[in-house]
Design a protein around this motif. Structure first.
Motif, PDB file in Angstrom:
ATOM      1  N   GLN A  73       0.819  -1.208   0.000  1.00 31.52           N
ATOM      2  CA  GLN A  73       0.000   0.000   0.000  1.00 31.52           C
ATOM      3  C   GLN A  73       0.853   1.259   0.000  1.00 31.52           C
ATOM      4  N   GLN A  74       1.915   1.239   0.793  1.00 32.85           N
ATOM      5  CA  GLN A  74       2.792   2.409   0.863  1.00 32.85           C
ATOM      6  C   GLN A  74       3.581   2.589  -0.438  1.00 32.85           C
ATOM      7  N   MET A  75       3.961   1.483  -1.062  1.00 32.89           N
ATOM      8  CA  MET A  75       4.642   1.570  -2.353  1.00 32.89           C
ATOM      9  C   MET A  75       3.718   2.199  -3.394  1.00 32.89           C
ATOM     10  N   ASN A  76       2.442   1.778  -3.385  1.00 36.72           N
ATOM     11  CA  ASN A  76       1.477   2.343  -4.327  1.00 36.72           C
ATOM     12  C   ASN A  76       1.275   3.841  -4.088  1.00 36.72           C
ATOM     13  N   LYS A  77       1.414   4.257  -2.845  1.00 38.45           N
ATOM     14  CA  LYS A  77       1.301   5.687  -2.523  1.00 38.45           C
ATOM     15  C   LYS A  77       2.436   6.468  -3.195  1.00 38.45           C
ATOM     16  N   ILE A  78       3.637   5.897  -3.151  1.00 43.97           N
ATOM     17  CA  ILE A  78       4.783   6.543  -3.802  1.00 43.97           C
ATOM     18  C   ILE A  78       4.573   6.593  -5.314  1.00 43.97           C
ATOM     19  N   LEU A  79       4.174   5.470  -5.904  1.00 35.57           N
ATOM     20  CA  LEU A  79       3.991   5.404  -7.351  1.00 35.57           C
ATOM     21  C   LEU A  79       2.883   6.349  -7.822  1.00 35.57           C
ATOM     22  N   HIS A  80       1.815   6.460  -7.028  1.00 36.51           N
ATOM     23  CA  HIS A  80       0.732   7.386  -7.378  1.00 36.51           C
ATOM     24  C   HIS A  80       1.243   8.827  -7.371  1.00 36.51           C
ATOM     25  N   VAL A  82      13.869  -3.859   3.497  1.00 40.44           N
ATOM     26  CA  VAL A  82      12.639  -3.080   3.320  1.00 40.44           C
ATOM     27  C   VAL A  82      12.920  -1.687   2.763  1.00 40.44           C
ATOM     28  N   GLU A  83      14.053  -1.113   3.115  1.00 43.40           N
ATOM     29  CA  GLU A  83      14.381   0.256   2.701  1.00 43.40           C
ATOM     30  C   GLU A  83      14.510   0.416   1.191  1.00 43.40           C
ATOM     31  N   GLN A  84      14.624  -0.683   0.483  1.00 41.93           N
ATOM     32  CA  GLN A  84      14.685  -0.599  -0.980  1.00 41.93           C
ATOM     33  C   GLN A  84      13.402  -0.016  -1.549  1.00 41.93           C
ATOM     34  N   LEU A  85      12.319  -0.133  -0.805  1.00 42.48           N
ATOM     35  CA  LEU A  85      11.033   0.417  -1.238  1.00 42.48           C
ATOM     36  C   LEU A  85      11.098   1.930  -1.412  1.00 42.48           C
ATOM     37  N   ALA A 127      13.212   3.782  -2.616  1.00 42.98           N
ATOM     38  CA  ALA A 127      13.851   4.243  -3.847  1.00 42.98           C
ATOM     39  C   ALA A 127      13.099   3.813  -5.106  1.00 42.98           C
ATOM     40  N   VAL A 128      11.938   3.167  -4.945  1.00 42.22           N
ATOM     41  CA  VAL A 128      11.162   2.699  -6.095  1.00 42.22           C
ATOM     42  C   VAL A 128      10.719   3.874  -6.962  1.00 42.22           C
ATOM     43  N   THR A 129      10.876   3.715  -8.286  1.00 41.96           N
ATOM     44  CA  THR A 129      10.533   4.817  -9.197  1.00 41.96           C
ATOM     45  C   THR A 129       9.499   4.439 -10.259  1.00 41.96           C
ATOM     46  N   ASN A 179       8.796  -6.012  -8.753  1.00 45.15           N
ATOM     47  CA  ASN A 179       9.972  -6.858  -8.516  1.00 45.15           C
ATOM     48  C   ASN A 179      10.369  -6.822  -7.038  1.00 45.15           C
ATOM     49  N   PHE A 180      10.236  -5.646  -6.453  1.00 44.98           N
ATOM     50  CA  PHE A 180      10.565  -5.499  -5.034  1.00 44.98           C
ATOM     51  C   PHE A 180       9.618  -6.341  -4.184  1.00 44.98           C
ATOM     52  N   LEU A 181       8.319  -6.256  -4.477  1.00 46.33           N
ATOM     53  CA  LEU A 181       7.332  -7.029  -3.716  1.00 46.33           C
ATOM     54  C   LEU A 181       7.581  -8.533  -3.869  1.00 46.33           C
ATOM     55  N   GLU A 182       7.946  -8.944  -5.068  1.00 43.99           N
ATOM     56  CA  GLU A 182       8.233 -10.358  -5.310  1.00 43.99           C
ATOM     57  C   GLU A 182       9.441 -10.808  -4.492  1.00 43.99           C
ATOM     58  N   SER A 183      10.419  -9.930  -4.370  1.00 41.83           N
ATOM     59  CA  SER A 183      11.632 -10.270  -3.620  1.00 41.83           C
ATOM     60  C   SER A 183      11.371 -10.386  -2.120  1.00 41.83           C
ATOM     61  N   LEU A 184      10.264  -9.802  -1.653  1.00 39.27           N
ATOM     62  CA  LEU A 184       9.919  -9.849  -0.227  1.00 39.27           C
ATOM     63  C   LEU A 184       9.232 -11.148   0.182  1.00 39.27           C
ATOM     64  N   LYS A 185       8.650 -11.852  -0.762  1.00 34.80           N
ATOM     65  CA  LYS A 185       7.832 -13.025  -0.429  1.00 34.80           C
ATOM     66  C   LYS A 185       8.548 -14.080   0.421  1.00 34.80           C
ATOM     67  N   PRO A 186       9.851 -14.323   0.212  1.00 33.67           N
ATOM     68  CA  PRO A 186      10.533 -15.313   1.066  1.00 33.67           C
ATOM     69  C   PRO A 186      10.605 -14.891   2.534  1.00 33.67           C
ATOM     70  N   TYR A 187      10.362 -13.598   2.802  1.00 33.89           N
ATOM     71  CA  TYR A 187      10.464 -13.089   4.166  1.00 33.89           C
ATOM     72  C   TYR A 187       9.102 -12.958   4.854  1.00 33.89           C
ATOM     73  N   VAL A 188       8.040 -13.424   4.175  1.00 33.87           N
ATOM     74  CA  VAL A 188       6.686 -13.319   4.730  1.00 33.87           C
ATOM     75  C   VAL A 188       6.345 -14.580   5.520  1.00 33.87           C
ATOM     76  N   ILE A 189       5.877 -14.384   6.741  1.00 37.49           N
ATOM     77  CA  ILE A 189       5.442 -15.498   7.598  1.00 37.49           C
ATOM     78  C   ILE A 189       4.014 -15.859   7.194  1.00 37.49           C
ATOM     79  N   PRO A 190       3.778 -17.056   6.660  1.00 39.21           N
ATOM     80  CA  PRO A 190       2.427 -17.406   6.204  1.00 39.21           C
ATOM     81  C   PRO A 190       1.465 -17.647   7.354  1.00 39.21           C
TER      82      PRO A 190
END
Length: 216
Positions: free
Chosen positions: A20-27, A63-66, A68-70, A77-88
């Motif tokens: 959601q926060q990434m989408n805020k930056i992109l918007h 997480v801080e890579q978010l 710098a998203v442009t 790609n950033f969100l995809e890279s986070l998936k291994p760190y998500v606790i299901p």
């Protein structure tokens, strides 16, 4: 020296918050070229994330890579890279469901085959034949469950679970009162579509508060 493996540290709700926060930056990038506005939004996003997600220094670097998203591709790609760190969400099986709702004689089982437990903050399904909705939540590493009646009609309103504006219906639950033979009913408007609701959840504290409120 062997590289240290970083264990999953993000809840599903944390992941949704980051999205959601990434989408805020992109918007913001898509709607303005004012550098001060863009800088201010990036600052607000960083504050929102760092105050709501507890991380070690190493985890924070990921997480801080978010910040710098442009563009959208970089963001996805950033969100995809986070998936291994998500606790299901704790895996739910047919036997688990039967044990949680053992008093239900004709329990309609949900489809578990295509369920991605890395995408849900709570587990819910409907039985259209009886107008019942079943909800399972994980608290203190234990699965807890409740059922209730879900109204046929929906309206536009605020969901009591995700706190977003959506198509909501009346969810009525009944729990035993302190006096034998008495019951307490709780009625709340929640999202008609539990999958969409799950995707909107970015704060598990609110979800837990809702569950605690309707089970007391």
């Amino acid at each position: 020296m062997e590289k240290q493996t970083i264990q999953p540290f993000l809840t599903v709700a944390n992941y949704h918050l980051l999205e959601q926060q990434m989408n805020k930056i992109l918007h913001t990038l898509a709607t303005t070229i004012d550098k001060n506005v863009i800088l201010a939004v990036r600052g607000l996003v960083e504050t929102e994330i760092t105050t709501k997600i507890t991380m070690t220094a190493t985890e924070a670097q990921i997480v801080e890579q978010l910040f710098a998203v442009t563009d959208r591709t970089q963001g996805e790609n950033f969100l995809e890279s986070l998936k291994p760190y998500v606790i299901p969400f704790k895996t739910v099986t047919a036997s688990t469901i039967k044990s949680l709702f053992k008093k239900e004689k004709k329990l309609k089982m949900p489809n578990l085959v295509d369920m991605d437990f890395q995408q849900i903050c709570y587990f819910a399904w409907d039985d259209p034949g009886t107008h019942r909705k079943y909800v399972i939540i994980e608290q203190e590493k234990q699965l807890k469950a409740i059922k209730g009646l879900f109204g046929n009609s929906t309206i536009k309103g605020i969901c009591a679970i995700c706190n977003r504006h959506a198509d909501v219906g009346l969810f009525t639950t009944s729990v035993k009162g302190q006096v034998v033979g008495t019951f307490t009913n709780h009625s709340n408007y929640i999202c008609a579509d539990s999958a969409k609701c799950n995707h909107h959840v970015s704060d598990m504290h609110k979800v837990n508060e809702f569950f605690d409120r309707i089970t007391q």
